[in-house]
Motif scaffolding. Structure first.
Motif, mmCIF file in Angstrom:
data_model
loop_
_atom_site.group_PDB
_atom_site.id
_atom_site.type_symbol
_atom_site.label_atom_id
_atom_site.label_comp_id
_atom_site.label_asym_id
_atom_site.label_seq_id
_atom_site.Cartn_x
_atom_site.Cartn_y
_atom_site.Cartn_z
ATOM 1 N N ASP A 115 0.914 -1.105 -0.032
ATOM 2 C CA ASP A 115 0.135 -0.029 0.000
ATOM 3 C C ASP A 115 0.853 1.394 0.026
ATOM 4 O O ASP A 115 0.657 2.356 -0.775
ATOM 5 C CB ASP A 115 -1.074 0.010 1.264
ATOM 6 C CG ASP A 115 -2.099 -1.030 0.987
ATOM 7 O OD1 ASP A 115 -2.453 -1.342 -0.021
ATOM 8 O OD2 ASP A 115 -2.727 -1.539 2.109
ATOM 9 N N ARG A 116 1.983 1.394 0.652
ATOM 10 C CA ARG A 116 2.799 2.462 0.746
ATOM 11 C C ARG A 116 3.697 2.484 -0.548
ATOM 12 O O ARG A 116 3.678 3.585 -0.838
ATOM 13 C CB ARG A 116 3.889 2.437 2.116
ATOM 14 C CG ARG A 116 3.227 2.248 3.280
ATOM 15 C CD ARG A 116 4.355 2.403 4.501
ATOM 16 N NE ARG A 116 5.091 1.337 4.563
ATOM 17 C CZ ARG A 116 4.830 0.345 5.424
ATOM 18 N NH1 ARG A 116 3.746 0.348 6.387
ATOM 19 N NH2 ARG A 116 5.676 -0.602 5.609
ATOM 20 N N LEU A 117 3.826 1.694 -1.456
ATOM 21 C CA LEU A 117 4.540 1.475 -2.510
ATOM 22 C C LEU A 117 3.287 2.177 -3.478
ATOM 23 O O LEU A 117 3.711 2.905 -4.215
ATOM 24 C CB LEU A 117 4.953 0.296 -2.974
ATOM 25 C CG LEU A 117 6.247 -0.241 -2.659
ATOM 26 C CD1 LEU A 117 6.639 -1.876 -2.879
ATOM 27 C CD2 LEU A 117 7.324 0.740 -2.699
ATOM 28 N N ASP A 118 2.394 1.955 -3.450
ATOM 29 C CA ASP A 118 1.223 2.285 -4.301
ATOM 30 C C ASP A 118 0.924 3.789 -4.081
ATOM 31 O O ASP A 118 0.747 4.683 -4.954
ATOM 32 C CB ASP A 118 -0.024 1.753 -4.077
ATOM 33 C CG ASP A 118 0.014 0.332 -4.608
ATOM 34 O OD1 ASP A 118 0.553 -0.105 -5.676
ATOM 35 O OD2 ASP A 118 -0.925 -0.688 -4.376
ATOM 36 N N ALA A 119 1.024 4.270 -2.664
ATOM 37 C CA ALA A 119 0.835 5.412 -2.348
ATOM 38 C C ALA A 119 1.866 6.659 -2.962
ATOM 39 O O ALA A 119 1.643 7.634 -3.052
ATOM 40 C CB ALA A 119 0.454 5.622 -0.893
ATOM 41 N N ALA A 120 3.339 6.017 -3.069
ATOM 42 C CA ALA A 120 4.273 6.828 -3.293
ATOM 43 C C ALA A 120 4.388 7.008 -4.725
ATOM 44 O O ALA A 120 5.158 7.424 -5.064
ATOM 45 C CB ALA A 120 5.671 6.218 -2.477
ATOM 46 N N SER A 121 3.678 6.254 -5.572
ATOM 47 C CA SER A 121 3.963 5.851 -6.990
ATOM 48 C C SER A 121 3.310 7.342 -7.758
ATOM 49 O O SER A 121 1.847 7.527 -7.497
ATOM 50 C CB SER A 121 3.356 4.652 -7.620
ATOM 51 O OG SER A 121 3.548 4.735 -8.715
ATOM 52 N N LYS A 122 3.774 7.657 -8.556
ATOM 53 C CA LYS A 122 3.195 8.712 -9.503
ATOM 54 C C LYS A 122 2.338 8.270 -10.613
ATOM 55 O O LYS A 122 1.675 8.715 -11.140
ATOM 56 C CB LYS A 122 4.254 9.683 -10.335
ATOM 57 C CG LYS A 122 5.015 8.656 -11.336
ATOM 58 C CD LYS A 122 6.282 9.752 -11.723
ATOM 59 C CE LYS A 122 7.015 9.025 -12.988
ATOM 60 N NZ LYS A 122 8.290 10.018 -13.522
ATOM 61 N N HIS A 123 2.326 6.796 -10.745
ATOM 62 C CA HIS A 123 1.363 5.927 -11.588
ATOM 63 C C HIS A 123 0.149 5.440 -10.946
ATOM 64 O O HIS A 123 -0.458 4.861 -11.602
ATOM 65 C CB HIS A 123 2.403 5.024 -12.199
ATOM 66 C CG HIS A 123 3.583 5.369 -12.789
ATOM 67 N ND1 HIS A 123 3.492 6.172 -14.211
ATOM 68 C CD2 HIS A 123 5.038 5.189 -12.523
ATOM 69 C CE1 HIS A 123 4.763 6.003 -14.434
ATOM 70 N NE2 HIS A 123 5.801 5.577 -13.524
ATOM 71 N N GLY A 124 0.009 5.760 -9.765
ATOM 72 C CA GLY A 124 -1.072 5.191 -8.936
ATOM 73 C C GLY A 124 -0.868 3.756 -8.485
ATOM 74 O O GLY A 124 0.307 3.252 -8.747
ATOM 75 N N PRO A 125 -1.943 3.061 -8.065
ATOM 76 C CA PRO A 125 -1.575 1.728 -7.506
ATOM 77 C C PRO A 125 -1.005 0.883 -8.572
ATOM 78 O O PRO A 125 -1.564 0.825 -9.637
ATOM 79 C CB PRO A 125 -2.926 1.379 -7.094
ATOM 80 C CG PRO A 125 -3.690 2.739 -6.751
ATOM 81 C CD PRO A 125 -3.180 3.757 -7.707
ATOM 82 N N TRP A 126 -0.049 0.086 -8.267
ATOM 83 C CA TRP A 126 0.413 -0.670 -9.458
ATOM 84 C C TRP A 126 0.910 -2.020 -8.780
ATOM 85 O O TRP A 126 1.165 -2.948 -9.575
ATOM 86 C CB TRP A 126 1.646 -0.152 -9.888
ATOM 87 C CG TRP A 126 2.975 -0.021 -8.945
ATOM 88 C CD1 TRP A 126 3.088 1.307 -8.222
ATOM 89 C CD2 TRP A 126 4.074 -0.725 -8.739
ATOM 90 N NE1 TRP A 126 4.176 1.233 -7.404
ATOM 91 C CE2 TRP A 126 4.762 -0.135 -7.406
ATOM 92 C CE3 TRP A 126 4.290 -1.817 -9.086
ATOM 93 C CZ2 TRP A 126 5.735 -0.534 -7.033
ATOM 94 C CZ3 TRP A 126 5.179 -2.571 -8.472
ATOM 95 C CH2 TRP A 126 6.171 -2.016 -7.244
#
Length: 262
Positions: A115-126
């Protein structure tokens, strides 16, 4: 710092503890650890030396056939010669992690990290979409998977390395597959039906995609299976060139194997 598979195997066995390189400046430092297909290799010393100072013992400790052979390897560039001490520092911790099946609490924590990786991504959840597409398409080229996700290849491959650091995926000669740990996290208590996992040592990524496809077409998916073939028969396969044969020879040697005699 690239090291051939046969030399990596010799370092692991304790037969090689030196490497020599032509560099304009030192590219590693004492304490550098490199994760390889044979485990973690640690740099123990880095020293600039004159080419003329090399001796037969240096060549032996570097795994070269002779002092002349070592000097020939170093003759193609004019940069300074660096003497690098190396040692086997143990198995890649990611390998053990990939095989470790997490319990319910660990799975919940991994999902929080995703979830933290998703939240930090400029591409959105991945993260889950990437796990899903790798699970459904093992050993498929990264550009093809990235295209299905509408992602640029290199950026997506960088993201997949984050999943690899968590022990959820493993890189193959072509594409990826989920690790047992990754399958457990994706299933989250509801296991899916999957084809049996391949056995044996995966084909080295260094042989290239054409050679990998040619071997797969013959049902060869592991280095151990290559030992059932003669070198001439492998060379006759379209896509298996001299470099691929050399890399396979090194991988076989690292396992104490060789091509079948004609």
């Amino acid at each position: 710092m690239m090291i051939r598979p046969a030399v990596l195997a010799a370092i692991k066995a304790g037969d090689v503890d030196l490497a020599f390189r032509r560099w304009d400046r030192a590219r590693v430092k004492v304490g550098t650890r490199m994760r390889t297909g044979f485990g973690v290799i640690e740099v123990t010393s880095v020293e600039r030396v004159p080419l003329g100072s090399l001796r037969a013992d240096d060549a032996r400790r570097a795994g070269a056939a002779s002092l002349a052979a070592l000097k020939q390897e170093l003759a193609h560039r004019d940069d300074p010669v660096w003497r690098v001490g190396v040692r086997y520092a143990g198995a890649d911790p990611r390998e053990a992690l990939r095989e470790t099946i997490p319990d319910a609490d660990e799975i919940a924590e991994i999902h929080r990290r995703l979830d933290r990786l998703d939240a930090a991504s400029k591409h959105g959840p991945w993260t889950r979409a990437s796990l899903e597409i790798i699970d459904a398409n093992p050993e498929v080229r990264a550009p093809d998977l990235a295209a299905q996700l509408g992602r640029e290849t290199q950026e997506w491959k960088t993201d997949v390395r984050k999943l690899k650091e968590l022990g959820l995926t493993e890189s193959l000669a072509i594409g990826y597959r989920l690790s047992p740990r990754g399958e457990a996290v994706l299933d989250n208590g509801k296991p899916r039906k999957r084809a049996p996992r391949p056995t044996g040592t995966p084909l080295p990524r260094s042989i290239g995609a054409p050679a990998t496809r040619a071997l797969r077409a013959q049902g060869i998916t592991s280095v151990e299976q290559v030992a059932d073939w003669t070198e001439d028969d492998l060379r006759a396969l379209h896509g298996v060139g001299p470099i691929a044969v050399a890399r396979l020879t090194e991988s076989l040697a690292g396992l104490g194997l060789g091509f079948r005699e004609p």
